[in-house]
Every structure is written in C-alpha cells, then in structure tokens.
Design an enzyme around this catalytic site. Sequence first.
Site, PDB file in Angstrom:
ATOM      1  N   GLU A   1       0.059 -15.291   3.513  1.00  0.00           N
ATOM      2  CA  GLU A   1       0.379 -14.488   2.334  1.00  0.00           C
ATOM      3  C   GLU A   1       1.315 -15.307   1.461  1.00  0.00           C
ATOM      4  O   GLU A   1       2.423 -15.633   1.867  1.00  0.00           O
ATOM      5  CB  GLU A   1       1.048 -13.179   2.744  1.00  0.00           C
ATOM      6  CG  GLU A   1       1.398 -12.297   1.551  1.00  0.00           C
ATOM      7  CD  GLU A   1       2.251 -11.105   1.923  1.00  0.00           C
ATOM      8  OE1 GLU A   1       2.180 -10.093   1.203  1.00  0.00           O
ATOM      9  OE2 GLU A   1       2.988 -11.172   2.928  1.00  0.00           O
TER      10      GLU A   1
ATOM     11  N   ASP B   1       2.815 -13.441   7.375  1.00  0.00           N
ATOM     12  CA  ASP B   1       3.453 -12.662   6.319  1.00  0.00           C
ATOM     13  C   ASP B   1       4.376 -13.528   5.465  1.00  0.00           C
ATOM     14  O   ASP B   1       5.111 -14.371   5.987  1.00  0.00           O
ATOM     15  CB  ASP B   1       4.251 -11.525   6.980  1.00  0.00           C
ATOM     16  CG  ASP B   1       4.815 -10.533   5.995  1.00  0.00           C
ATOM     17  OD1 ASP B   1       4.017  -9.912   5.271  1.00  0.00           O
ATOM     18  OD2 ASP B   1       6.048 -10.369   5.955  1.00  0.00           O
TER      19      ASP B   1
ATOM     20  N   HIS C   1      -2.368  -3.030   2.597  1.00  0.00           N
ATOM     21  CA  HIS C   1      -1.361  -2.004   2.847  1.00  0.00           C
ATOM     22  C   HIS C   1      -0.212  -2.043   1.850  1.00  0.00           C
ATOM     23  O   HIS C   1       0.632  -1.141   1.857  1.00  0.00           O
ATOM     24  CB  HIS C   1      -0.807  -2.173   4.267  1.00  0.00           C
ATOM     25  CG  HIS C   1      -0.176  -3.506   4.493  1.00  0.00           C
ATOM     26  ND1 HIS C   1      -0.924  -4.651   4.633  1.00  0.00           N
ATOM     27  CD2 HIS C   1       1.124  -3.884   4.578  1.00  0.00           C
ATOM     28  CE1 HIS C   1      -0.109  -5.681   4.803  1.00  0.00           C
ATOM     29  NE2 HIS C   1       1.138  -5.243   4.772  1.00  0.00           N
ATOM     30  N   ASP C   2      -0.152  -3.062   0.999  1.00  0.00           N
ATOM     31  CA  ASP C   2       0.904  -3.167  -0.011  1.00  0.00           C
ATOM     32  C   ASP C   2       0.400  -2.865  -1.419  1.00  0.00           C
ATOM     33  O   ASP C   2       1.171  -3.005  -2.379  1.00  0.00           O
ATOM     34  CB  ASP C   2       1.495  -4.584   0.000  1.00  0.00           C
ATOM     35  CG  ASP C   2       2.387  -4.839   1.196  1.00  0.00           C
ATOM     36  OD1 ASP C   2       2.938  -3.860   1.741  1.00  0.00           O
ATOM     37  OD2 ASP C   2       2.532  -6.007   1.596  1.00  0.00           O
TER      38      ASP C   2
ATOM     39  N   ASP D   1      -0.829 -10.170  13.001  1.00  0.00           N
ATOM     40  CA  ASP D   1       0.047 -10.350  11.842  1.00  0.00           C
ATOM     41  C   ASP D   1       1.412 -10.844  12.305  1.00  0.00           C
ATOM     42  O   ASP D   1       2.139 -10.123  12.983  1.00  0.00           O
ATOM     43  CB  ASP D   1       0.176  -8.996  11.121  1.00  0.00           C
ATOM     44  CG  ASP D   1       0.507  -9.147   9.654  1.00  0.00           C
ATOM     45  OD1 ASP D   1       1.187 -10.127   9.307  1.00  0.00           O
ATOM     46  OD2 ASP D   1       0.102  -8.280   8.861  1.00  0.00           O
TER      47      ASP D   1
END
Length: 536
Positions: free
Chosen positions: A242, A192, A316-317, A97
């Site tokens: 993302e 990200d 995770h969000d 990531d």
Amino acid sequence: MQDKFKSSTVYQIYIKSFCDSNGDGIGDINGIRSKLPYIKSLGVKYIWVTPFFCSPMADNGYDVSDYRNVNPMFGTMEDCEKMIAEADALGMGFMFDMVFNHTSDEHEWFKKALAGDPEYIDYYIFRDNPPEWTSIFGGSAWKFVPSLGKSYLHLFDPKQPDLNWDNPKVREELKDVVRFWKAKGVKGFRFDVLNRISKPADLESLPSGNGGAFCKDGPHVHEYIQELVRDTGIGDMITVGEMASTTLEQCIRYSSPESHELSMCFNFHHLKVDYKDGDKWTLMPPDLKELRRIFSEWQEGMSKAGSWQALFWCNHDQPRVVSRFGDEVKYWKESAKMLATFIHFLRGTPYIYQGEELGMTNAHFNSISQYQDVEALNYYEIMRDKGVSEFDALKVLASKSRDNGRTPMQWNSGHGAGFTDGESWLGIPMNYTRINVETEEHDPDSILKYYRHLVKLRKEYRVIADGDVKFLDTGNDNVIAYERTSGTERLVVICNFSGNDEKVTGIDIKGRVLIGNYSGTHRMMKPYEVLAILQA
C-alpha cells in the site's frame, strides 16, 4: 515473478464484517471457512484477509499487539490453520495483511519502551523536541510520555506508535513474523502503508505540517523492502504494498522485476478526484477529466516500464464505488457493471472487495452514534469545532467515512443480512433486502454473475491478462476509453461515466462484443454503458 498472477484476481475480506459463525455480531475465521466455496465460485486465485492478529482494535486490527497469535474474537490458531488448508484444497491461497509501519501501544515491545528499557525505546521513534506535525487521523502526530520526557511518533492514532525501521533489530523481528506465517502456508502478503516505513533522518529539524507528507518514500525504503523480501524468501510469492501519496516513478521502482521488491503496488491517486482542493473531508462530484488523466498516466507509464499495478476501486478504507462514481438508484446495476469492467480490463491484477461483486452501496447512516471508524469520529469533532453544522458534518461522513466500506456482507434478506444471527457490530444498509448474494444468485442478469464472467475472461484472453494499454480520445470528457493489445489481438473498452446518453467519436467500434451491460454497438453510449470490443 509477475507471470504467475497476471491472469489472477484477488478477493479482499474485511474479516470483522464478512461472516459471523458464532452469533456475537463480529465476523470471524470460521465464518470465512464457511464461505470458501462461494469465494471459489467467483473464480479468484487469492484471498486477502485484513488483520485478525491480537489487537485492542483501536483501528479495527491495524494496531497489532501480537503478530503471531489470533485475536480470540476471530477464532483460534487451529481455526486459522484449517482455513489456510481448506483454501489451498480449493486451489486458492491466502494473502495476510502485515502492519509493519507501527504496532499497538499494547504490544510487548512498546510496553518495554514505556518502562524505560533503552533497547525497546529504540524500537520506536522517540524525540525530545519533535516538530509540530499533525497525524493522518487528525490531531498531533506526537504523544508526550512524562516518565521518559520524550514524545513518540504516531502517524495515525496515538495507540499506533511508529516503528523505527532504522534499527536492524526491528527489521529482524518483522522478518521473523513473515517467516512464521509463510511456514503456516500463507501464499502472499499485503503490506500496510509500506512506503512510510523509512523516516527522514533528522526529524527534529523538519518544519511543522502534516506528518504523513514528510514520511513517504523515505531514504532507505527500497533498501529495507529488498532486504525483507530477500531474507524471507518471498520473492516468488504474490506481494502488494500500500503506497500512500507516492509517485509513478516510485511505484515503477517498487514493482519492477529488476528491483526485487514487490509484485505490485496499490496507489490511490484515482480515488482523490472527488477531494475538493485535495481535502478528503469536503464534497464535490468526481472530476472525470482528471480521472482519465491519472489512469492514462499510471497505466501507460507502468506498462512502458514493465511494472505492475494492483487494480481496485474499493477496499476497507474507501466508500463504495457505485455510490461514489456510479448511480446507486436509477442506474445501480448498469453503473456497477460499467465500473467493474473498466477496472478489470486494465493492465494489472484486479482486486474485488467483499460486496463489490453485489453492488453494495454506502451505508447512509444519519447519526454519529452509528459510526465506529476512529478517523470518521475524529473528523466529525474537528468539523463541529470549526462550526460545521451537525447536518452538514453527517452529510460529509455519509459520503466519505471508511465505515461505508465496512458494513457487513449482505448474504441474504433475512435477519442480519445473513451475516449474523445476533446483533451486528456495525449497522447494515437497509437495501440488504434486495442487494444480497441469495437474490443475485437467482438473477441471470445480476452484478454477481457479471463479476464471475469478468474473472473468467481474464483467464481466457491473454490480451486482458498481459496486453499493452493505451488510452483513447473519445471526444467526450464523460466517456473514458482505452485499448489493450497483444500480438494481433486488440480489445477496445469504452465506458460512459455519466447518467446521460453520450456521443463517442474517433473510435473504431467494429468487432465482437466481448462483454457489455446493454446490447449492440453504437456511437451514442447509453447511461453508464460499457462496451468491450474484441478486434482480431
């Protein structure tokens, strides 16, 4: 490029909550290593692991202070190299990531900027008279530095200053980071908030508002991504960006083979159908009609253009999907299986977020002291300042907080859910005694075994891996259906998103049931039923 992974599935690990190997209550690299055989048993090809680089952990690792070193709380570089090699030996590859929109304010570059070094001031976005923007995490998006007489942009937390991608030196630094991990044997990358890297040229002339709304799909974003991919040689690797608040047209371009940018994109439009008037921090039931419209528009649009999506409900969000779109009590198992089938049989690459394959639920915390997420803590204070009662504010967090997706992986019914021998960094839902890997391994009808079957089917049937997609009219807003076609094969997937019996009209249900969570085929769909019917 896409053909290499069309039949593949990705498993996401939130390292802090996956498996703790040393009893300090925090997941780590050696914990991941110990569970590689379990991940292999799911049939996945790639493992996306969230950042474990050096970081003060203001945003759980998404505030990187050193991209080339491992945070000691997670292990050592030697541990990391062994993890990569051991996964490779099992036929799996790691996706790392990369947080390239911003660094930590403790990164050496930013420290030099604060010390007044003009070279490093230009690594970030400083302005004399910035617009009045709010950050994505709440509060101002700018922080004033008295010693410089300037403010720096932070679209997220003040400890996450945004990088200046218009500076070619910054781009070269970040390319070197990618090359470094590629040389270590990493097989892919997740980037990200990638569509926020290119900012508008004349920031000071822009009006007040949400900073994130002004900083998406910027003027040079495609140019910069193409440069990054070309100069690092990652064009044949699996890459996913993302993409926050983007458009279908932009995602088509980001993931088009002709653009030479990314393998696929994450978009989040389908996860905003329970945002009342577009506000995350309000409560409303999911708008299923809108959910169908979004999936239909994006799936059919991306398919027609030959572009590729990353398919997901959880990460995770996000809150846990069975709590959000299913029924975690009465129809827990049925709704978890339906939601899994719906997403895995769409056109794109499916992502399984740790614990999703078990049907893990939201945390149901009842005190603000139980929360760790900086975003949740910020918005709790904002709600309280606006006069929202403590009870109502906690009710919103119990549904919306990112901590819902970050509770530790539930391995067994013992101490710490098998996640740790010590005290976990974040609370564990009380239902871990029945929702855990050990229990589901012994249940022939478990959600875990259902997920393994879904992953296997994607490898076996080209119509699932690479077929075209079209959404179907069911005559019922609570039932969403689509077809996948490849040559003479046709797969019809029908999903009841309600806890009631629902009638379906206008769909041919003749054929072989490839998978389902009830038995038989019928016009009246049972609560949270799914049927996947293969027609030659």
